[in-house]
Design a protein around this motif. Structure first.
Motif, PDB file in Angstrom:
ATOM      1  N   ALA A   8       0.861  -1.183   0.000  1.00 19.03           N
ATOM      2  CA  ALA A   8       0.000   0.000   0.000  1.00 19.03           C
ATOM      3  C   ALA A   8       0.899   1.235   0.000  1.00 19.03           C
ATOM      4  CB  ALA A   8      -0.884  -0.011   1.249  1.00 19.03           C
ATOM      5  N   PRO A   9       0.351   2.403  -0.296  1.00 22.03           N
ATOM      6  CA  PRO A   9       1.161   3.627  -0.282  1.00 22.03           C
ATOM      7  C   PRO A   9       1.741   3.952   1.094  1.00 22.03           C
ATOM      8  CG  PRO A   9      -0.894   4.003  -1.438  1.00 22.03           C
ATOM      9  CD  PRO A   9      -1.003   2.655  -0.793  1.00 22.03           C
ATOM     10  N   GLU A  10       1.119   3.443   2.149  1.00 17.92           N
ATOM     11  CA  GLU A  10       1.592   3.739   3.494  1.00 17.92           C
ATOM     12  C   GLU A  10       1.300   2.551   4.400  1.00 17.92           C
ATOM     13  OE1 GLU A  10       0.558   7.031   6.841  1.00 17.92           O
ATOM     14  OE2 GLU A  10       1.017   7.751   4.836  1.00 17.92           O
ATOM     15  N   GLY A  11       2.257   2.232   5.267  1.00 13.41           N
ATOM     16  CA  GLY A  11       1.974   1.243   6.292  1.00 13.41           C
ATOM     17  C   GLY A  11       2.713  -0.071   6.197  1.00 13.41           C
ATOM     18  N   VAL A  12       3.569  -0.246   5.203  1.00  9.37           N
ATOM     19  CA  VAL A  12       4.302  -1.504   5.103  1.00  9.37           C
ATOM     20  C   VAL A  12       5.387  -1.547   6.181  1.00  9.37           C
ATOM     21  CG1 VAL A  12       5.980  -0.664   3.381  1.00  9.37           C
ATOM     22  CG2 VAL A  12       5.460  -3.101   3.527  1.00  9.37           C
ATOM     23  N   GLU A  13       5.562  -2.689   6.792  1.00  6.51           N
ATOM     24  CA  GLU A  13       6.627  -2.877   7.776  1.00  6.51           C
ATOM     25  C   GLU A  13       7.949  -2.954   7.014  1.00  6.51           C
ATOM     26  OE1 GLU A  13       8.314  -3.128  11.442  1.00  6.51           O
ATOM     27  OE2 GLU A  13       6.168  -2.845  11.103  1.00  6.51           O
ATOM     28  N   GLN A  14       8.828  -1.982   7.252  1.00  2.00           N
ATOM     29  CA  GLN A  14      10.027  -1.831   6.428  1.00  2.00           C
ATOM     30  C   GLN A  14      10.863  -3.105   6.334  1.00  2.00           C
ATOM     31  OE1 GLN A  14      12.080   1.887   6.255  1.00  2.00           O
ATOM     32  NE2 GLN A  14      14.080   0.892   6.273  1.00  2.00           N
ATOM     33  N   VAL A  15      11.160  -3.729   7.442  1.00  2.00           N
ATOM     34  CA  VAL A  15      12.030  -4.901   7.429  1.00  2.00           C
ATOM     35  C   VAL A  15      11.395  -6.063   6.655  1.00  2.00           C
ATOM     36  CG1 VAL A  15      11.267  -5.882   9.651  1.00  2.00           C
ATOM     37  CG2 VAL A  15      13.613  -6.255   8.840  1.00  2.00           C
ATOM     38  N   VAL A  41       6.255   4.863  -1.428  1.00  2.00           N
ATOM     39  CA  VAL A  41       5.622   4.068  -0.392  1.00  2.00           C
ATOM     40  C   VAL A  41       6.286   4.452   0.925  1.00  2.00           C
ATOM     41  CG1 VAL A  41       5.460   1.726   0.533  1.00  2.00           C
ATOM     42  CG2 VAL A  41       5.036   2.133  -1.893  1.00  2.00           C
ATOM     43  N   GLN A  42       5.481   4.733   1.935  1.00  2.83           N
ATOM     44  CA  GLN A  42       5.991   5.065   3.270  1.00  2.83           C
ATOM     45  C   GLN A  42       6.074   3.788   4.095  1.00  2.83           C
ATOM     46  OE1 GLN A  42       6.988   8.199   4.943  1.00  2.83           O
ATOM     47  NE2 GLN A  42       7.803   6.477   6.137  1.00  2.83           N
ATOM     48  N   ALA A  43       7.287   3.424   4.487  1.00  8.82           N
ATOM     49  CA  ALA A  43       7.483   2.257   5.337  1.00  8.82           C
ATOM     50  C   ALA A  43       7.464   2.678   6.805  1.00  8.82           C
ATOM     51  CB  ALA A  43       8.791   1.576   4.987  1.00  8.82           C
ATOM     52  N   PHE A  44       7.294   1.695   7.673  1.00  5.57           N
ATOM     53  CA  PHE A  44       7.243   1.930   9.112  1.00  5.57           C
ATOM     54  C   PHE A  44       8.093   0.914   9.857  1.00  5.57           C
ATOM     55  CE2 PHE A  44       3.731   4.424   7.805  1.00  5.57           C
ATOM     56  CZ  PHE A  44       3.454   5.323   8.820  1.00  5.57           C
ATOM     57  N   HIS A  45       8.595   1.327  11.009  1.00  6.63           N
ATOM     58  CA  HIS A  45       9.153   0.425  12.015  1.00  6.63           C
ATOM     59  C   HIS A  45       8.074   0.354  13.081  1.00  6.63           C
ATOM     60  CE1 HIS A  45      13.133   0.283  10.291  1.00  6.63           C
ATOM     61  NE2 HIS A  45      13.256   1.590  10.343  1.00  6.63           N
ATOM     62  N   HIS A  46       7.254  -0.653  13.006  1.00  2.00           N
ATOM     63  CA  HIS A  46       6.077  -0.789  13.864  1.00  2.00           C
ATOM     64  C   HIS A  46       5.169   0.431  13.660  1.00  2.00           C
ATOM     65  CE1 HIS A  46       7.880  -4.341  15.503  1.00  2.00           C
ATOM     66  NE2 HIS A  46       8.976  -3.658  15.760  1.00  2.00           N
ATOM     67  N   LEU A  47       5.101   1.363  14.602  1.00  2.00           N
ATOM     68  CA  LEU A  47       4.215   2.519  14.452  1.00  2.00           C
ATOM     69  C   LEU A  47       4.954   3.797  14.068  1.00  2.00           C
ATOM     70  CD1 LEU A  47       1.919   1.884  17.550  1.00  2.00           C
ATOM     71  CD2 LEU A  47       1.484   1.278  15.160  1.00  2.00           C
ATOM     72  N   LYS A  49       7.314   6.131  11.540  1.00  2.00           N
ATOM     73  CA  LYS A  49       7.689   6.271  10.141  1.00  2.00           C
ATOM     74  C   LYS A  49       9.152   5.923   9.946  1.00  2.00           C
ATOM     75  CE  LYS A  49       4.303   9.454   8.332  1.00  2.00           C
ATOM     76  NZ  LYS A  49       4.048  10.711   7.632  1.00  2.00           N
ATOM     77  N   ALA A  50       9.428   5.261   8.841  1.00  2.00           N
ATOM     78  CA  ALA A  50      10.797   4.882   8.494  1.00  2.00           C
ATOM     79  C   ALA A  50      11.109   5.479   7.117  1.00  2.00           C
ATOM     80  CB  ALA A  50      10.934   3.362   8.515  1.00  2.00           C
ATOM     81  N   ASP A  51      11.722   4.705   6.253  1.00  3.55           N
ATOM     82  CA  ASP A  51      12.129   5.198   4.939  1.00  3.55           C
ATOM     83  C   ASP A  51      10.971   5.187   3.950  1.00  3.55           C
ATOM     84  OD1 ASP A  51      14.786   5.447   5.829  1.00  3.55           O
ATOM     85  OD2 ASP A  51      15.197   3.344   5.361  1.00  3.55           O
ATOM     86  N   THR A  52      11.191   5.854   2.821  1.00  4.38           N
ATOM     87  CA  THR A  52      10.249   5.785   1.705  1.00  4.38           C
ATOM     88  C   THR A  52      10.937   5.055   0.557  1.00  4.38           C
ATOM     89  OG1 THR A  52      10.929   7.934   0.841  1.00  4.38           O
ATOM     90  CG2 THR A  52       9.023   7.900   2.327  1.00  4.38           C
ATOM     91  N   PHE A  53      10.121   4.433  -0.288  1.00  6.44           N
ATOM     92  CA  PHE A  53      10.619   3.671  -1.423  1.00  6.44           C
ATOM     93  C   PHE A  53       9.797   4.036  -2.654  1.00  6.44           C
ATOM     94  CE2 PHE A  53      11.450   1.383   2.451  1.00  6.44           C
ATOM     95  CZ  PHE A  53      12.793   1.034   2.315  1.00  6.44           C
ATOM     96  N   THR A  54      10.463   4.195  -3.778  1.00  7.06           N
ATOM     97  CA  THR A  54       9.795   4.607  -5.005  1.00  7.06           C
ATOM     98  C   THR A  54       9.091   3.421  -5.664  1.00  7.06           C
ATOM     99  OG1 THR A  54      11.428   6.339  -5.328  1.00  7.06           O
ATOM    100  CG2 THR A  54      10.126   5.715  -7.254  1.00  7.06           C
ATOM    101  N   VAL A  55       7.837   3.638  -6.024  1.00  6.12           N
ATOM    102  CA  VAL A  55       7.027   2.622  -6.685  1.00  6.12           C
ATOM    103  C   VAL A  55       7.538   2.434  -8.116  1.00  6.12           C
ATOM    104  CG1 VAL A  55       4.690   2.115  -7.538  1.00  6.12           C
ATOM    105  CG2 VAL A  55       5.012   3.146  -5.258  1.00  6.12           C
ATOM    106  N   ASP A  56       7.677   1.175  -8.521  1.00  6.68           N
ATOM    107  CA  ASP A  56       8.095   0.854  -9.883  1.00  6.68           C
ATOM    108  C   ASP A  56       6.902   0.744 -10.830  1.00  6.68           C
ATOM    109  OD1 ASP A  56      10.912   0.567  -9.286  1.00  6.68           O
ATOM    110  OD2 ASP A  56      10.425  -1.373  -8.363  1.00  6.68           O
ATOM    111  N   GLU A  57       5.825   0.114 -10.364  1.00  6.71           N
ATOM    112  CA  GLU A  57       4.656  -0.106 -11.207  1.00  6.71           C
ATOM    113  C   GLU A  57       3.386   0.000 -10.371  1.00  6.71           C
ATOM    114  OE1 GLU A  57       4.788  -3.234 -14.133  1.00  6.71           O
ATOM    115  OE2 GLU A  57       6.952  -3.431 -13.906  1.00  6.71           O
ATOM    116  N   VAL A  58       2.288   0.373 -11.027  1.00 11.17           N
ATOM    117  CA  VAL A  58       0.995   0.542 -10.363  1.00 11.17           C
ATOM    118  C   VAL A  58       0.127  -0.678 -10.677  1.00 11.17           C
ATOM    119  CG1 VAL A  58      -1.066   1.991 -10.192  1.00 11.17           C
ATOM    120  CG2 VAL A  58       1.194   3.042 -10.452  1.00 11.17           C
ATOM    121  N   VAL A  59      -0.480  -1.225  -9.646  1.00  9.24           N
ATOM    122  CA  VAL A  59      -1.193  -2.495  -9.747  1.00  9.24           C
ATOM    123  C   VAL A  59      -2.275  -2.501 -10.827  1.00  9.24           C
ATOM    124  CG1 VAL A  59      -2.948  -2.113  -7.956  1.00  9.24           C
ATOM    125  CG2 VAL A  59      -2.088  -4.387  -8.356  1.00  9.24           C
ATOM    126  N   GLY A  60      -2.990  -1.428 -11.026  1.00 10.83           N
ATOM    127  CA  GLY A  60      -4.054  -1.408 -12.028  1.00 10.83           C
ATOM    128  C   GLY A  60      -3.562  -1.312 -13.456  1.00 10.83           C
TER     129      GLY A  60
END
Length: 182
Positions: A8-15, A41-47, A49-60
């Motif tokens: 998702a755009p936000e909420g993935v557990e970084q590790v 994409v905004q990653a998280f360490h539990h709750l 905010k951690a690093d962001t990662f650039t999206v390569d492709e969009v699911v739709g």
């Protein structure tokens, strides 16, 4: 092998994104960050905010058959958002319909529940998903890693970040076996 990492755009557990990603790279695969929106994409360490990662492709805008396998990282918000996005759910379901291997860790099986692909399968996850998996017709087991080959594809699941080493080793072995024809 091209491997889709759906977040998702936000909420993935970084590790749970970065360790399987690095393992895929080290094994010579081509990981691709897929999300429901372009940008970062905004990653998280539990709750937190951690690093962001650039999206390569969009699911739709792509098809599951352009990938050899799918990895679903966890985090609480990540799969909760994905399971409310029709395109993401259809993308996940297509991997099962097409017989392509899928790996999911921690809370990620929520998306599998929504895609209606856990019925008759044994899988593991973060313990709080146990009832959701059972209600969707799956069998929840408390194991570090579970490989299920019920149906046309293999499904690798794992419980939590502490299981990442075993998860990465197992999903890569399974994906490579599937790429070679089982």
């Amino acid at each position: 092998m091209r491997i889709a990492f759906l977040t998702a755009p936000e909420g993935v557990e970084q590790v749970e994104l970065t360790e399987p990603w690095q393992a895929a790279l080290a094994a010579g695969h081509d990981p691709v960050l897929v999300s429901t929106d372009s940008g970062d994409v905004q990653a998280f360490h539990h709750l937190d905010k951690a690093d962001t990662f650039t999206v390569d492709e969009v699911v739709g805008e792509l098809a599951a058959d352009s990938f050899g396998g799918l990895v679903l990282p966890g985090g609480v918000a990540n799969p909760d958002f994905l399971r409310t996005n029709d395109e993401a759910v259809a993308f996940v379901k297509a991997f099962f319909t097409q017989g392509r291997p899928v790996a999911a860790i921690c809370h990620a099986p929520w998306t599998l529940v929504e895609a209606d692909v856990v019925r008759g399968r044994e899988l593991t996850s973060w313990p709080s998903l146990r009832t959701d998996i059972r209600n969707a017709g799956g069998t929840w087991v408390d194991q570090q890693v579970k490989v299920c080959d019920h149906g046309p594809n293999k499904l690798v699941t794992s419980r939590k970040p502490d299981d990442l080493k075993a998860f990465c080793e197992t999903y890569l072995r399974v994906f490579e076996q599937e790429e070679k024809g089982g």
